[in-house]
Design a protein around this motif. Structure first.
Motif, PDB file in Angstrom:
ATOM      1  N   GLU A 101       0.869  -1.255   0.181  1.00 44.18           N
ATOM      2  CA  GLU A 101       0.040   0.025   0.143  1.00 44.18           C
ATOM      3  C   GLU A 101       0.851   1.223   0.113  1.00 44.18           C
ATOM      4  N   GLY A 102       0.650   2.184  -0.945  1.00 45.53           N
ATOM      5  CA  GLY A 102       1.380   3.565  -1.098  1.00 45.53           C
ATOM      6  C   GLY A 102       2.876   3.113  -1.490  1.00 45.53           C
ATOM      7  N   PHE A 103       3.167   2.067  -2.160  1.00 46.37           N
ATOM      8  CA  PHE A 103       4.462   1.484  -2.486  1.00 46.37           C
ATOM      9  C   PHE A 103       4.630   1.651  -3.949  1.00 46.37           C
ATOM     10  N   GLY A 104       5.639   2.402  -4.519  1.00 50.65           N
ATOM     11  CA  GLY A 104       5.454   2.408  -6.086  1.00 50.65           C
ATOM     12  C   GLY A 104       4.578   2.968  -6.778  1.00 50.65           C
ATOM     13  N   PRO A 105       3.805   2.255  -7.589  1.00 55.50           N
ATOM     14  CA  PRO A 105       2.667   2.472  -8.520  1.00 55.50           C
ATOM     15  C   PRO A 105       1.468   1.975  -7.798  1.00 55.50           C
ATOM     16  N   PHE A 106       1.372   1.371  -6.750  1.00 60.33           N
ATOM     17  CA  PHE A 106       0.308   0.948  -5.762  1.00 60.33           C
ATOM     18  C   PHE A 106      -0.127   1.798  -4.888  1.00 60.33           C
ATOM     19  N   ALA A 107      -1.132   2.890  -5.123  1.00 62.25           N
ATOM     20  CA  ALA A 107      -1.462   3.645  -4.089  1.00 62.25           C
ATOM     21  C   ALA A 107      -2.527   2.982  -3.021  1.00 62.25           C
ATOM     22  N   ASP A 108      -3.709   2.179  -3.544  1.00 62.84           N
ATOM     23  CA  ASP A 108      -4.465   1.585  -2.699  1.00 62.84           C
ATOM     24  C   ASP A 108      -3.690   0.076  -2.336  1.00 62.84           C
ATOM     25  N   GLN A 109      -4.424  -0.504  -1.336  1.00 64.92           N
ATOM     26  CA  GLN A 109      -3.823  -1.730  -0.979  1.00 64.92           C
ATOM     27  C   GLN A 109      -4.143  -2.693  -2.175  1.00 64.92           C
ATOM     28  N   GLN A 110      -3.063  -3.447  -2.604  1.00 62.52           N
ATOM     29  CA  GLN A 110      -2.859  -4.476  -3.618  1.00 62.52           C
ATOM     30  C   GLN A 110      -2.504  -5.877  -2.920  1.00 62.52           C
TER      31      GLN A 110
END
Length: 122
Positions: free
Chosen positions: A10-19
């Motif tokens: 979550e919030g990591f690189g291109p992943f804003a929302d939880q993936q």
């Protein structure tokens, strides 16, 4: 033997929302594929960050933590990220959780962050 089970970012690189990425059970190889610039390397870096607390960029250079937060969230004034990795090792399940949170309102360097050590649970 080590077997990855689940990766949450979550919030990591291109992943804003939880993936969430669930790895298939059983023996074999998992292939992650997709078009360029879709986050494949970021997923690998999330696993690396969970285990070692570092992220690599091009040429195997260590990237600054300040550059890892999702750009869209940073544009909204939200900094930091978290990674959770669940895996099996020697017939026991573990979960590593790492968070990187700013210590100041608007961080400008890695010194402005508090990277949390992994919280491992069995």
């Amino acid at each position: 033997m080590l077997r990855l089970k689940r990766l949450e970012v979550e919030g990591f690189g291109p992943f804003a929302d939880q993936q969430v990425l669930e790895f298939p059970e059983g023996p074999g190889v998992t292939v992650v594929y997709g078009e360029n610039m879709r986050g494949k390397t970021s997923l690998l870096n999330a696993v690396r960050y969970a285990f070692f607390g570092t992220v690599l960029g091009r040429g195997s250079r260590v990237r600054r933590l300040h550059t890892i937060s999702n750009r869209d969230l940073v544009g909204e004034g939200q900094y930091g990220f978290n990674v959770a990795l669940t895996f099996d090792y020697d017939d026991a399940e573990y979960e590593l959780v790492r968070e990187c949170r700013p210590r100041v309102k608007v961080p400008n360097s890695d010194d402005d962050y508090t990277p949390e050590r992994p919280a491992a649970s069995k």
